[in-house]
Design an enzyme around this catalytic site. Structure first.
Site, PDB file in Angstrom:
ATOM      1  N   GLU A  73     -76.215 -53.222  35.155  1.00 31.04           N
ATOM      2  CA  GLU A  73     -74.762 -53.351  35.312  1.00 31.04           C
ATOM      3  C   GLU A  73     -74.418 -54.816  35.555  1.00 31.04           C
ATOM      4  O   GLU A  73     -74.761 -55.379  36.594  1.00 31.04           O
ATOM      5  CB  GLU A  73     -74.264 -52.494  36.483  1.00 31.04           C
ATOM      6  CG  GLU A  73     -72.773 -52.634  36.738  1.00 31.04           C
ATOM      7  CD  GLU A  73     -72.314 -51.915  37.994  1.00 31.04           C
ATOM      8  OE1 GLU A  73     -71.272 -52.322  38.546  1.00 31.04           O
ATOM      9  OE2 GLU A  73     -72.983 -50.958  38.432  1.00 31.04           O
ATOM     10  N   ARG A  80     -67.391 -60.457  37.266  1.00 33.40           N
ATOM     11  CA  ARG A  80     -66.913 -61.274  38.391  1.00 33.40           C
ATOM     12  C   ARG A  80     -67.089 -62.763  38.142  1.00 33.40           C
ATOM     13  O   ARG A  80     -66.769 -63.571  39.017  1.00 33.40           O
ATOM     14  CB  ARG A  80     -67.669 -60.879  39.673  1.00 33.40           C
ATOM     15  CG  ARG A  80     -67.480 -59.422  40.062  1.00 33.40           C
ATOM     16  CD  ARG A  80     -68.221 -59.092  41.331  1.00 33.40           C
ATOM     17  NE  ARG A  80     -68.272 -57.653  41.568  1.00 33.40           N
ATOM     18  CZ  ARG A  80     -68.895 -57.080  42.588  1.00 33.40           C
ATOM     19  NH1 ARG A  80     -69.529 -57.837  43.466  1.00 33.40           N
ATOM     20  NH2 ARG A  80     -68.898 -55.778  42.724  1.00 33.40           N
ATOM     21  N   THR A 121     -67.277 -53.619  37.547  1.00 30.11           N
ATOM     22  CA  THR A 121     -65.995 -54.182  37.981  1.00 30.11           C
ATOM     23  C   THR A 121     -64.979 -54.160  36.834  1.00 30.11           C
ATOM     24  O   THR A 121     -64.211 -55.100  36.630  1.00 30.11           O
ATOM     25  CB  THR A 121     -66.150 -55.612  38.549  1.00 30.11           C
ATOM     26  OG1 THR A 121     -67.366 -55.715  39.287  1.00 30.11           O
ATOM     27  CG2 THR A 121     -65.005 -55.939  39.503  1.00 30.11           C
ATOM     28  N   LYS A 147     -69.362 -43.043  40.838  1.00 34.38           N
ATOM     29  CA  LYS A 147     -69.983 -43.985  41.757  1.00 34.38           C
ATOM     30  C   LYS A 147     -69.321 -43.826  43.116  1.00 34.38           C
ATOM     31  O   LYS A 147     -68.091 -43.895  43.210  1.00 34.38           O
ATOM     32  CB  LYS A 147     -69.798 -45.422  41.243  1.00 34.38           C
ATOM     33  CG  LYS A 147     -70.300 -46.483  42.218  1.00 34.38           C
ATOM     34  CD  LYS A 147     -70.208 -47.880  41.630  1.00 34.38           C
ATOM     35  CE  LYS A 147     -68.825 -48.451  41.694  1.00 34.38           C
ATOM     36  NZ  LYS A 147     -68.815 -49.916  41.455  1.00 34.38           N
TER      37      LYS A 147
END
Length: 208
Positions: free
Chosen positions: A40, A44, A68, A125
């Site tokens: 993953e 960011r 994200t 998640k």
């Protein structure tokens, strides 16, 4: 490959923040070599999208996804870059409807878990796992919401991962401890491969 098949490849999904593009391929290769193929890459940093593209094109055995992810536009960009799945920190009905690749939505409450189920998700998640109740919350959710299975992320470590993995409604865990920032900056790929191998060997059990 379905999201379920991907999540069952290894007990841990490395959650990665890549600051420099030249770190992407060697980091991914080290993790794959250590037995963690599902990666993953969080959106960011300015190079995150290009890092996804690079890993998807150049690293054999890597199944790279985007973390994200906050809106459908980002999900589309990630899919075009070669991401095989997307992960969001919270639940979004728009993301659930419009993401062109498998989505692992973030939830932290029973209400959000119900919304995810209504949107057709069977995997979610739990984030930020330790901060919102961790193992106790997952145990509590399993009774009324057994149809949802989780990948807890946030505060999960080598020490507490086995206890999470022992829960009936946990398929795998997400963690950043496999690729510490200092080791990435130092280019310690053999050290990261060793951490990945340790994580790949985790089995369910009581908390260490």
């Amino acid at each position: 490959m379905t999201l379920e098949q991907m999540l069952k490849l290894a007990p841990v999904v490395p959650v990665l923040v890549i600051d420099r593009l030249d770190q992407a391929a060697p980091l991914a290769r080290a993790l794959v070599a250590g037995g963690l193929p599902l990666l993953e890459i969080t959106l960011r940093t300015p190079v995150a999208l290009e890092a996804i593209r690079l890993i998807a094109e150049e690293v054999e055995g890597a199944l790279v996804g985007a973390g994200t992810v906050l809106n459908p536009g980002q999900a589309q960009d990630c899919a075009h870059a070669g991401a095989r799945f997307a992960v969001s920190p919270g639940f979004s009905a728009a993301l659930s409807r419009e993401t062109p690749i498998p989505l692992l939505p973030g939830v932290s409450t029973a209400t959000e878990a119900m919304a995810a189920i209504e949107a057709g998700h069977v995997f979610a998640k739990l984030f930020p796992a330790e901060a919102v109740g961790g193992q106790a919350l997952l145990k509590a959710l399993h009774g009324p919401l057994p149809q949802l299975t989780f990948c807890p992320t946030g505060g999960v470590s080598l020490q507490n991962a086995p206890a999470y993995l022992a829960l009936e409604n946990v398929v795998c865990v997400g963690g950043s401890w496999i690729a510490p920032k200092a080791m990435v900056e130092a280019g310690d790929w053999s050290g990261i491969e060793a951490l990945a191998r340790q994580a790949a060997g985790l089995v369910a059990g009581p908390q260490a």
